[in-house]
Scaffold this motif. Sequence first.
Motif, PDB file in Angstrom:
ATOM      1  N   UNK A 139      11.588   5.107  -4.200  1.00 21.05           N
ATOM      2  CA  UNK A 139      11.200   5.013  -5.631  1.00 21.05           C
ATOM      3  C   UNK A 139      11.738   3.872  -6.373  1.00 21.05           C
ATOM      4  N   UNK A 140      13.015   3.406  -6.069  1.00 23.26           N
ATOM      5  CA  UNK A 140      13.699   2.196  -6.496  1.00 23.26           C
ATOM      6  C   UNK A 140      13.170   0.995  -6.263  1.00 23.26           C
ATOM      7  N   UNK A 141      12.628   0.989  -4.734  1.00 24.00           N
ATOM      8  CA  UNK A 141      11.875  -0.176  -4.300  1.00 24.00           C
ATOM      9  C   UNK A 141      10.543  -0.442  -5.052  1.00 24.00           C
ATOM     10  N   UNK A 142       9.813   0.843  -5.125  1.00 25.18           N
ATOM     11  CA  UNK A 142       8.426   0.553  -5.826  1.00 25.18           C
ATOM     12  C   UNK A 142       8.600   0.400  -6.966  1.00 25.18           C
ATOM     13  N   UNK A 143       9.653   0.772  -7.762  1.00 22.62           N
ATOM     14  CA  UNK A 143      10.244   0.465  -9.070  1.00 22.62           C
ATOM     15  C   UNK A 143      10.034  -1.139  -9.523  1.00 22.62           C
TER      16      UNK A 143
ATOM     17  N   UNK B 142       0.779  -1.268  -0.049  1.00 23.03           N
ATOM     18  CA  UNK B 142       0.096   0.071  -0.032  1.00 23.03           C
ATOM     19  C   UNK B 142       0.976   1.265   0.075  1.00 23.03           C
ATOM     20  N   UNK B 143       1.846   1.200  -0.957  1.00 23.53           N
ATOM     21  CA  UNK B 143       2.677   2.546  -1.023  1.00 23.53           C
ATOM     22  C   UNK B 143       2.796   2.641  -2.526  1.00 23.53           C
ATOM     23  N   UNK B 144       2.954   4.195  -2.561  1.00 23.53           N
ATOM     24  CA  UNK B 144       2.845   4.872  -4.057  1.00 23.53           C
ATOM     25  C   UNK B 144       3.697   6.018  -3.819  1.00 23.53           C
ATOM     26  N   UNK B 145       4.307   6.233  -5.258  1.00 16.38           N
ATOM     27  CA  UNK B 145       5.074   7.483  -5.248  1.00 16.38           C
ATOM     28  C   UNK B 145       5.094   8.030  -6.684  1.00 16.38           C
ATOM     29  N   UNK B 146       5.509   9.143  -7.085  1.00 21.25           N
ATOM     30  CA  UNK B 146       5.683   9.463  -8.291  1.00 21.25           C
ATOM     31  C   UNK B 146       7.117  10.090  -8.712  1.00 21.25           C
TER      32      UNK B 146
ATOM     33  N   UNK C  47      16.712   6.210 -12.186  1.00 21.75           N
ATOM     34  CA  UNK C  47      15.582   7.162 -11.606  1.00 21.75           C
ATOM     35  C   UNK C  47      16.037   8.219 -11.090  1.00 21.75           C
ATOM     36  N   UNK C  48      15.336   9.298 -11.510  1.00 19.85           N
ATOM     37  CA  UNK C  48      15.849  10.706 -11.030  1.00 19.85           C
ATOM     38  C   UNK C  48      14.840  11.639 -10.537  1.00 19.85           C
ATOM     39  N   UNK C  49      15.184  12.179  -9.376  1.00 20.58           N
ATOM     40  CA  UNK C  49      14.103  13.073  -8.777  1.00 20.58           C
ATOM     41  C   UNK C  49      14.896  14.409  -8.863  1.00 20.58           C
ATOM     42  N   UNK C  50      13.941  15.321  -9.142  1.00 15.59           N
ATOM     43  CA  UNK C  50      14.011  17.034  -9.138  1.00 15.59           C
ATOM     44  C   UNK C  50      14.007  17.742  -7.993  1.00 15.59           C
ATOM     45  N   UNK C  51      14.788  18.379  -7.485  1.00 12.34           N
ATOM     46  CA  UNK C  51      14.793  19.088  -6.073  1.00 12.34           C
ATOM     47  C   UNK C  51      15.029  20.591  -6.402  1.00 12.34           C
ATOM     48  N   UNK C  52      14.403  21.651  -5.786  1.00 14.84           N
ATOM     49  CA  UNK C  52      14.809  22.921  -6.043  1.00 14.84           C
ATOM     50  C   UNK C  52      15.590  23.483  -4.804  1.00 14.84           C
TER      51      UNK C  52
END
Length: 176
Positions: free
Chosen positions: A142-146, A106-110, A123-128
Amino acid sequence: CGSFDNPQAIAVMRDLGGFSCIIEKCAEEILSQFADNPRAYGRLGDMKRYLTEKKGEIRENVRLLLSRVLASQHAVRRDPSGGFCENGQLGYGVHSEVRLLNEEMRWEGIADVIMLSPDECEIRDIKTGIPREEHAEQLRIYSLLWMLDTRKNPAKRSATKLTVSYIQGDVDVPLL
């Protein structure tokens, strides 16, 4: 066009009005979502002016981050299916805003960006903001969810590279 390095990409960007126009349209779309919010009443004009003042800075940050993503895509080419197979599996290419889901946990992410080639999965995440350990932890999740997302990744491929992109530069995150 199917990829950013396609010669038609410049024409497509021009047809869309360029980065400035896209940023303006995105700001309008986001602010319009608050039009009926009583807490936002009277403040939307100020927010729009603020975003208009920051448009040049936003444009340069978008260009910088996009150029880094594109530089890292190596020989990734989107497959003829447009990047998705009939069953929802991701094909080769650069995919943005990928919703990852594991119903059992029951986990999700974008994930902001997933780049797939026959040999690599980044897998890349963008942060400001400034770099934080929580950002690396988020990317590892995210890598686990992938790996566990049986719809988008039925072969259970593991990520081969994890990257957090900040305005100041990229940070490689150790794999799980």
